[in-house]
Design a protein around this motif. Sequence first.
Motif, mmCIF file in Angstrom:
data_model
loop_
_atom_site.group_PDB
_atom_site.id
_atom_site.type_symbol
_atom_site.label_atom_id
_atom_site.label_comp_id
_atom_site.label_asym_id
_atom_site.label_seq_id
_atom_site.Cartn_x
_atom_site.Cartn_y
_atom_site.Cartn_z
ATOM 1 N N VAL A 39 198.126 56.335 45.295
ATOM 2 C CA VAL A 39 197.679 56.686 43.939
ATOM 3 C C VAL A 39 197.257 55.447 43.153
ATOM 4 N N PRO A 40 198.080 54.357 43.139
ATOM 5 C CA PRO A 40 197.608 53.178 42.390
ATOM 6 C C PRO A 40 196.278 52.640 42.902
ATOM 7 N N LEU A 41 196.051 52.665 44.202
ATOM 8 C CA LEU A 41 194.781 52.184 44.738
ATOM 9 C C LEU A 41 193.625 53.051 44.245
ATOM 10 N N VAL A 42 193.839 54.352 44.208
ATOM 11 C CA VAL A 42 192.788 55.257 43.728
ATOM 12 C C VAL A 42 192.492 54.979 42.256
ATOM 13 N N VAL A 43 193.554 54.797 41.466
ATOM 14 C CA VAL A 43 193.361 54.518 40.037
ATOM 15 C C VAL A 43 192.606 53.210 39.845
ATOM 16 N N CYS A 44 193.016 52.205 40.614
ATOM 17 C CA CYS A 44 192.351 50.906 40.507
ATOM 18 C C CYS A 44 190.871 51.031 40.880
ATOM 19 N N ALA A 45 190.580 51.760 41.964
ATOM 20 C CA ALA A 45 189.195 51.923 42.384
ATOM 21 C C ALA A 45 188.381 52.697 41.346
ATOM 22 N N LEU A 46 188.980 53.738 40.758
ATOM 23 C CA LEU A 46 188.269 54.518 39.742
ATOM 24 C C LEU A 46 187.964 53.667 38.510
ATOM 25 N N ALA A 47 188.942 52.824 38.098
ATOM 26 C CA ALA A 47 188.712 51.982 36.911
ATOM 27 C C ALA A 47 187.567 51.005 37.160
ATOM 28 N N ILE A 48 187.571 50.359 38.314
ATOM 29 C CA ILE A 48 186.497 49.405 38.616
ATOM 30 C C ILE A 48 185.163 50.133 38.740
ATOM 31 N N SER A 49 185.171 51.306 39.386
ATOM 32 C CA SER A 49 183.919 52.057 39.533
ATOM 33 C C SER A 49 183.365 52.472 38.184
ATOM 34 N N ALA A 50 184.260 52.970 37.309
ATOM 35 C CA ALA A 50 183.778 53.375 35.981
ATOM 36 C C ALA A 50 183.219 52.185 35.217
ATOM 37 N N HIS A 51 183.900 51.020 35.343
ATOM 38 C CA HIS A 51 183.407 49.834 34.661
ATOM 39 C C HIS A 51 182.049 49.407 35.213
ATOM 40 N N ALA A 52 181.889 49.477 36.526
ATOM 41 C CA ALA A 52 180.619 49.083 37.128
ATOM 42 C C ALA A 52 179.504 50.053 36.767
ATOM 43 N N VAL A 53 179.817 51.356 36.723
ATOM 44 C CA VAL A 53 178.797 52.363 36.395
ATOM 45 C C VAL A 53 178.296 52.179 34.974
ATOM 46 N N THR A 54 179.209 51.799 34.070
ATOM 47 C CA THR A 54 178.801 51.605 32.671
ATOM 48 C C THR A 54 178.107 50.272 32.444
ATOM 49 N N GLY A 55 177.914 49.488 33.531
ATOM 50 C CA GLY A 55 177.185 48.237 33.412
ATOM 51 C C GLY A 55 178.038 47.039 33.134
ATOM 52 N N GLY A 56 179.374 47.178 33.220
ATOM 53 C CA GLY A 56 180.251 46.051 32.949
ATOM 54 C C GLY A 56 180.249 45.054 34.088
ATOM 55 N N PRO A 57 180.488 43.775 33.790
ATOM 56 C CA PRO A 57 180.508 42.752 34.840
ATOM 57 C C PRO A 57 181.829 42.763 35.612
ATOM 58 N N VAL A 58 181.753 42.454 36.888
ATOM 59 C CA VAL A 58 182.950 42.345 37.738
ATOM 60 C C VAL A 58 183.259 40.862 37.883
ATOM 61 N N ASP A 59 184.302 40.388 37.183
ATOM 62 C CA ASP A 59 184.605 38.962 37.185
ATOM 63 C C ASP A 59 185.677 38.662 38.234
ATOM 64 N N ILE A 60 186.073 37.386 38.285
ATOM 65 C CA ILE A 60 187.017 36.936 39.307
ATOM 66 C C ILE A 60 188.415 37.508 39.104
ATOM 67 N N VAL A 61 188.805 37.720 37.814
ATOM 68 C CA VAL A 61 190.141 38.286 37.542
ATOM 69 C C VAL A 61 190.233 39.692 38.088
ATOM 70 N N MET A 62 189.203 40.501 37.810
ATOM 71 C CA MET A 62 189.198 41.886 38.293
ATOM 72 C C MET A 62 189.207 41.900 39.825
ATOM 73 N N THR A 63 188.415 41.017 40.418
ATOM 74 C CA THR A 63 188.369 40.981 41.879
ATOM 75 C C THR A 63 189.725 40.570 42.471
ATOM 76 N N ALA A 64 190.385 39.585 41.830
ATOM 77 C CA ALA A 64 191.682 39.126 42.339
ATOM 78 C C ALA A 64 192.734 40.223 42.223
ATOM 79 N N LEU A 65 192.715 40.906 41.041
ATOM 80 C CA LEU A 65 193.697 41.978 40.869
ATOM 81 C C LEU A 65 193.471 43.099 41.876
ATOM 82 N N ALA A 66 192.246 43.543 42.018
ATOM 83 C CA ALA A 66 191.956 44.625 42.959
ATOM 84 C C ALA A 66 192.281 44.200 44.396
ATOM 85 N N GLY A 67 191.957 42.935 44.725
ATOM 86 C CA GLY A 67 192.275 42.468 46.072
ATOM 87 C C GLY A 67 193.767 42.401 46.335
ATOM 88 N N SER A 68 194.524 41.978 45.295
ATOM 89 C CA SER A 68 195.977 41.920 45.468
ATOM 90 C C SER A 68 196.565 43.315 45.675
#
Length: 532
Positions: A174-203
């Motif tokens: 469930v946490p992985l799905v939530v994390c993926a949905l948050a990043i996807s929604a941010h990317a769809v709305t045109g938000g930038p994917v920075d190093i912090v977001m990438t590190a958190l999602a990777g962790s």
Amino acid sequence: MIRPLAGAGIAACLAGALVALVMAAADNGTTLTWLRRLLDSWLIAGSLLTSGWVLLLHRADQGADVSTSLLALARVVTGILVLGLLVALRFCMKHTERTANTVAILALILLSAGDILRILLPAPGNWCGIPLAAACSMTGLSLASVAPWLPGGVGGVGFDQRSMPVSGVVAAFVPLVVCALAISAHAVTGGPVDIVMTALAGSVLLALGARQGVTHADHLRIAQEAVAGEAHYRTLVDGTLDVITTISQDGVVLYVSPAVHPVFGYRPEEVVGARLPLFCHPEDVAPLMQAVQRLQQDAASGTCGPGHRVSCRLRSADGRWRHVESTISHHPEGMIFISRDVSDRVAQQAQLEHLAFHDALTGLPNRALFSDRVAHALRKRITGAAPPVVLFVDLDGFKAVNDSAGHATGDALLTHAARRLQASVRAGDTIARLGGDEFAALLEWEMGTSPSSAREVAARILSALTKPYRIGSADTVVSASIGMAVATPQVTPEELLHQADLAMYAAKAAGKGRIHMHHSQPPPVATPASNR
């Protein structure tokens, strides 16, 4: 100052609730278990931090301040926390303990109230300087963090570290799905994917992979423990001489331990598939099946007692009947028999009982058993039938033989005399050795016979006992004195035996080697002279 403090309070409550969630959902035990708890904590916290970072970036793009973003973060993660808490409480809660469930419901109500206030009222007001919606969220999260330790929560639950519900495994994703949905929604709305977001999602992804590895290692540990436990169980079962048999509810043998071969001579595969009553003696089938039915009735009523004990005889492979004691208990597949061969013990008990009521030299009944037989004969007297007769037999001249030839010759003479006595009476009569050279015979008669027949038996005994005895290379001759007593109404066994004893002494006084009948003396009749 109030709004940052409210945000900090909500974050602290979130941290406590996350710890409580992990403690409630995890099972007890080993280092691997605690490592899985730690990874579960990071899965939840990492997904929340990823969602929070996405939200903060989104708010920053819109020009919102940090405190407003934190409050929005609380609304986003509340749904995840509530879902996880519900799953955890579902694993922990007992039917008899509802306190934790009640507190969880209150927490949900408060959290929902805070969200409703934010939606319906742009400015829902303050409570002691804290926004009312934030106060509801903080209180709800605090109750959620306390609930697992209340009765019915983790403090009152005995977890089995071997059990892992399917929903508990699925919840890790469930946490992985939530994390993926948050990043996807941010990317769809045109938000930038920075190093912090990438590190958190990777962790979060790394934590999930590590968690699956730890879970697999834990499963291997459990499997190894199961194999070791089964080997230990097999060692115990195979090493005992008790025969352990598992039987289904309809009476079919499902398993029998290897001890069945040395004890009864059967191979286990010869017994598996057979049905009750298994090799049971026909006279013992009814008690065995009654015990089985009682156990089945207990199982149907939900009563699981210590089991039932039953004794029966089982036919072994060599055709002999073996005395067996079994304990019948409940088993998930039906019932389990733990059986022990007690044939040697039964034989020893029978031997002890025989020695207690029989003469050790001749094997004849002793005085105690003879008295019991006389009492039984007096109780069962049939009206119209001749009364029982007791013969008291004493060997004349035995003491001289015993003193001159020795005790071994005397014992041999007594043994021969006992055999001659047994051969001189009917099968239904009783011959006993009362002690020394004294014997007794109980003669019982059926309808149509008379006590006069007892004298014929006594004469036959006297004739048999006076014949020479061949002992070793010499002949020994003794005679016998016999006293007879016929049972009279209301006579006791002791009185009847005493009367026969008196008649025997009368026969000795009359010259030995003869038969004397006891005659009861009628009570004296009172006369006028005797009254004076």
